[in-house]
Write a protein that holds these residues in place. Structure first.
Motif, PDB file in Angstrom:
ATOM      1  N   ARG A  15     -49.621 -13.331  -9.262  1.00  0.00           N
ATOM      2  CA  ARG A  15     -48.655 -14.437  -9.274  1.00  0.00           C
ATOM      3  C   ARG A  15     -47.898 -14.542 -10.596  1.00  0.00           C
ATOM      4  N   LYS A  56     -58.740 -20.000   0.765  1.00  0.00           N
ATOM      5  CA  LYS A  56     -57.355 -20.373   1.116  1.00  0.00           C
ATOM      6  C   LYS A  56     -56.527 -19.201   1.626  1.00  0.00           C
ATOM      7  N   GLN A  70     -48.472 -17.146  -2.061  1.00  0.00           N
ATOM      8  CA  GLN A  70     -47.669 -18.210  -2.689  1.00  0.00           C
ATOM      9  C   GLN A  70     -48.155 -18.399  -4.117  1.00  0.00           C
ATOM     10  N   HIS A  91     -48.242 -34.225  -0.764  1.00  0.00           N
ATOM     11  CA  HIS A  91     -48.350 -33.587  -2.076  1.00  0.00           C
ATOM     12  C   HIS A  91     -49.452 -34.280  -2.866  1.00  0.00           C
ATOM     13  N   GLY A  92     -50.372 -33.479  -3.378  1.00  0.00           N
ATOM     14  CA  GLY A  92     -51.472 -34.027  -4.176  1.00  0.00           C
ATOM     15  C   GLY A  92     -51.166 -33.896  -5.650  1.00  0.00           C
ATOM     16  N   THR A  93     -51.287 -35.004  -6.370  1.00  0.00           N
ATOM     17  CA  THR A  93     -51.050 -34.977  -7.800  1.00  0.00           C
ATOM     18  C   THR A  93     -52.006 -35.971  -8.466  1.00  0.00           C
ATOM     19  N   ILE A 101     -42.539 -38.254 -11.588  1.00  0.00           N
ATOM     20  CA  ILE A 101     -42.262 -37.806 -10.213  1.00  0.00           C
ATOM     21  C   ILE A 101     -41.403 -38.833  -9.480  1.00  0.00           C
ATOM     22  N   GLY A 105     -38.297 -36.999  -8.961  1.00  0.00           N
ATOM     23  CA  GLY A 105     -38.712 -36.253  -7.774  1.00  0.00           C
ATOM     24  C   GLY A 105     -39.695 -35.158  -8.128  1.00  0.00           C
ATOM     25  N   ARG A 107     -40.694 -31.482  -8.825  1.00  0.00           N
ATOM     26  CA  ARG A 107     -40.019 -30.280  -9.322  1.00  0.00           C
ATOM     27  C   ARG A 107     -41.007 -29.121  -9.349  1.00  0.00           C
ATOM     28  N   ARG A 111     -43.598 -22.780 -11.357  1.00  0.00           N
ATOM     29  CA  ARG A 111     -43.667 -21.979 -10.132  1.00  0.00           C
ATOM     30  C   ARG A 111     -42.282 -21.925  -9.491  1.00  0.00           C
ATOM     31  N   VAL A 126     -55.875 -30.597  -3.647  1.00  0.00           N
ATOM     32  CA  VAL A 126     -54.952 -30.021  -4.631  1.00  0.00           C
ATOM     33  C   VAL A 126     -54.847 -30.944  -5.848  1.00  0.00           C
ATOM     34  N   VAL A 157     -49.107 -22.943   3.309  1.00  0.00           N
ATOM     35  CA  VAL A 157     -48.597 -23.876   2.305  1.00  0.00           C
ATOM     36  C   VAL A 157     -47.088 -24.013   2.523  1.00  0.00           C
TER      37      VAL A 157
HETATM   38  C1  HQG Z   1     -46.605 -32.087 -10.917  1.00  0.00           C
HETATM   39  C2  HQG Z   1     -52.965 -24.332  -5.814  1.00  0.00           C
HETATM   40  C3  HQG Z   1     -44.072 -34.360 -13.651  1.00  0.00           C
HETATM   41  C4  HQG Z   1     -47.236 -31.769  -9.595  1.00  0.00           C
HETATM   42  C5  HQG Z   1     -52.844 -25.570  -4.957  1.00  0.00           C
HETATM   43  C6  HQG Z   1     -48.431 -30.931 -10.022  1.00  0.00           C
HETATM   44  C7  HQG Z   1     -51.417 -25.518  -4.483  1.00  0.00           C
HETATM   45  C8  HQG Z   1     -44.535 -33.148 -11.778  1.00  0.00           C
HETATM   46  C9  HQG Z   1     -47.932 -30.217 -11.258  1.00  0.00           C
HETATM   47  C10 HQG Z   1     -50.714 -24.697  -5.526  1.00  0.00           C
HETATM   48  C11 HQG Z   1     -43.212 -33.280 -11.338  1.00  0.00           C
HETATM   49  C12 HQG Z   1     -47.552 -28.782 -10.989  1.00  0.00           C
HETATM   50  C13 HQG Z   1     -49.731 -25.515  -6.310  1.00  0.00           C
HETATM   51  C14 HQG Z   1     -42.323 -34.019 -12.148  1.00  0.00           C
HETATM   52  C15 HQG Z   1     -44.281 -32.134  -9.881  1.00  0.00           C
HETATM   53  N1  HQG Z   1     -42.790 -34.544 -13.280  1.00  0.00           N
HETATM   54  N2  HQG Z   1     -44.970 -33.682 -12.927  1.00  0.00           N
HETATM   55  N3  HQG Z   1     -41.028 -34.203 -11.801  1.00  0.00           N
HETATM   56  N4  HQG Z   1     -43.077 -32.646 -10.169  1.00  0.00           N
HETATM   57  N5  HQG Z   1     -45.181 -32.439 -10.841  1.00  0.00           N
HETATM   58  O1  HQG Z   1     -50.179 -26.159 -10.159  1.00  0.00           O
HETATM   59  O2  HQG Z   1     -48.792 -28.427  -6.361  1.00  0.00           O
HETATM   60  O3  HQG Z   1     -55.578 -22.697  -5.569  1.00  0.00           O
HETATM   61  O4  HQG Z   1     -47.665 -25.853 -10.333  1.00  0.00           O
HETATM   62  O5  HQG Z   1     -47.625 -32.941  -8.921  1.00  0.00           O
HETATM   63  O6  HQG Z   1     -53.774 -25.585  -3.909  1.00  0.00           O
HETATM   64  O7  HQG Z   1     -50.609 -28.724  -8.148  1.00  0.00           O
HETATM   65  O8  HQG Z   1     -53.771 -21.726  -6.951  1.00  0.00           O
HETATM   66  O9  HQG Z   1     -48.567 -27.206  -8.477  1.00  0.00           O
HETATM   67  O10 HQG Z   1     -49.539 -31.720 -10.349  1.00  0.00           O
HETATM   68  O11 HQG Z   1     -51.244 -24.941  -3.229  1.00  0.00           O
HETATM   69  O12 HQG Z   1     -54.037 -21.052  -4.551  1.00  0.00           O
HETATM   70  O13 HQG Z   1     -46.755 -30.907 -11.682  1.00  0.00           O
HETATM   71  O14 HQG Z   1     -51.715 -24.206  -6.404  1.00  0.00           O
HETATM   72  O15 HQG Z   1     -53.222 -23.224  -5.053  1.00  0.00           O
HETATM   73  O16 HQG Z   1     -48.752 -28.049 -10.812  1.00  0.00           O
HETATM   74  O17 HQG Z   1     -50.407 -26.598  -6.930  1.00  0.00           O
HETATM   75  P1  HQG Z   1     -48.813 -26.716  -9.986  1.00  0.00           P
HETATM   76  P2  HQG Z   1     -49.620 -27.858  -7.456  1.00  0.00           P
HETATM   77  P3  HQG Z   1     -54.215 -22.112  -5.562  1.00  0.00           P
END
Ligand code: HQG
Length: 171
Positions: A15, A56, A70, A91-93, A101, A105, A107, A111, A126, A157
């Motif tokens: 990745r 996964k 992905q 979306h989990g955060t 966010i 929104g 972003r 990635r 997540v 995903v």
């Molecule tokens: C957050 C894993 C501030 C977003 C998982 C997240 C998923 C913002 C973090 C996959 C934002 C990014 C991706 C904004 C988004 N301001 N924070 N405007 N927009 N965020 O890791 O979704 O196990 O790049 O909420 O299961 O957590 O690796 O994305 O917390 O499918 O296969 O910024 O990674 O898969 O974090 O995870 P990431 P994600 P794997």
């Protein structure tokens, strides 16, 4: 061989940093399996075990080529066709990202795409990678109707370029 450790290493290489082991990915993210095995000191059987055991289904092993489904930060075009998303995705955060966010929104960050889950339980998992999870509901069908381009990875995903705040609600 530690299956989880090897899986994490594969995610990192396929990745984010193929160059770290002298590997090149093609435009669609595929790497040559023989080169990968040689670089990581793995056998084909070990690789197959890691791919099959993956919770996964993160990797697609197709004959002599392999890619991550992905999660890339390197430039690849995975070639997934646009799809109509369901009415809602998730979306989990975590709490600390919410002010940003809700203001700008979702972003993709480093990635290629924002990652969305088909159900709240998956999104919770997540989010829990980073602390106490917060789940956001995404008005996916409305965003698609308004021009959002959704694709779905081989492992289920949902991917989208971004989600403006007007399509988000706290679960
Ligand atoms: C957050 C894993 C501030 C977003 C998982 C997240 C998923 C913002 C973090 C996959 C934002 C990014 C991706 C904004 C988004 N301001 N924070 N405007 N927009 N965020 O890791 O979704 O196990 O790049 O909420 O299961 O957590 O690796 O994305 O917390 O499918 O296969 O910024 O990674 O898969 O974090 O995870 P990431 P994600 P794997």
């Amino acid at each position: 061989m530690d299956v989880v450790r090897t899986s994490k290493r594969l995610s990192f290489v396929l990745r984010h940093r193929p160059d770290s082991i002298g590997l090149a990915l093609d435009v669609a993210g595929w790497a040559d399996v023989h080169e990968l095995l040689a670089a990581l000191g793995l056998t084909r059987e070990q690789l197959e075990r890691v791919v099959a055991a993956n919770d996964k289904r993160r990797f697609e092993l197709d004959g002599d080529r392999i890619r991550a489904s992905q999660g890339h930060s390197v430039a690849v075009d995975l070639g997934y066709a646009p799809e109509h998303p369901p009415a809602e995705l998730f979306h989990g955060t975590v709490e600390r990202f919410l002010p940003a966010i809700l203001a700008e929104g979702l972003r993709p960050g480093r990635r290629h795409a924002v990652h969305l889950s088909p159900d709240a339980a998956t999104a919770r998992t997540v989010g829990a990678r980073r602390g106490r999870p917060v789940v956001l509901r995404v008005a996916a069908a409305r965003l698609a109707a308004d021009g959002g381009r959704f694709t779905r990875s081989a492992n289920g995903v949902w991917l989208v370029d971004g989600v403006p705040p007007g399509y988000l609600a706290r679960d």
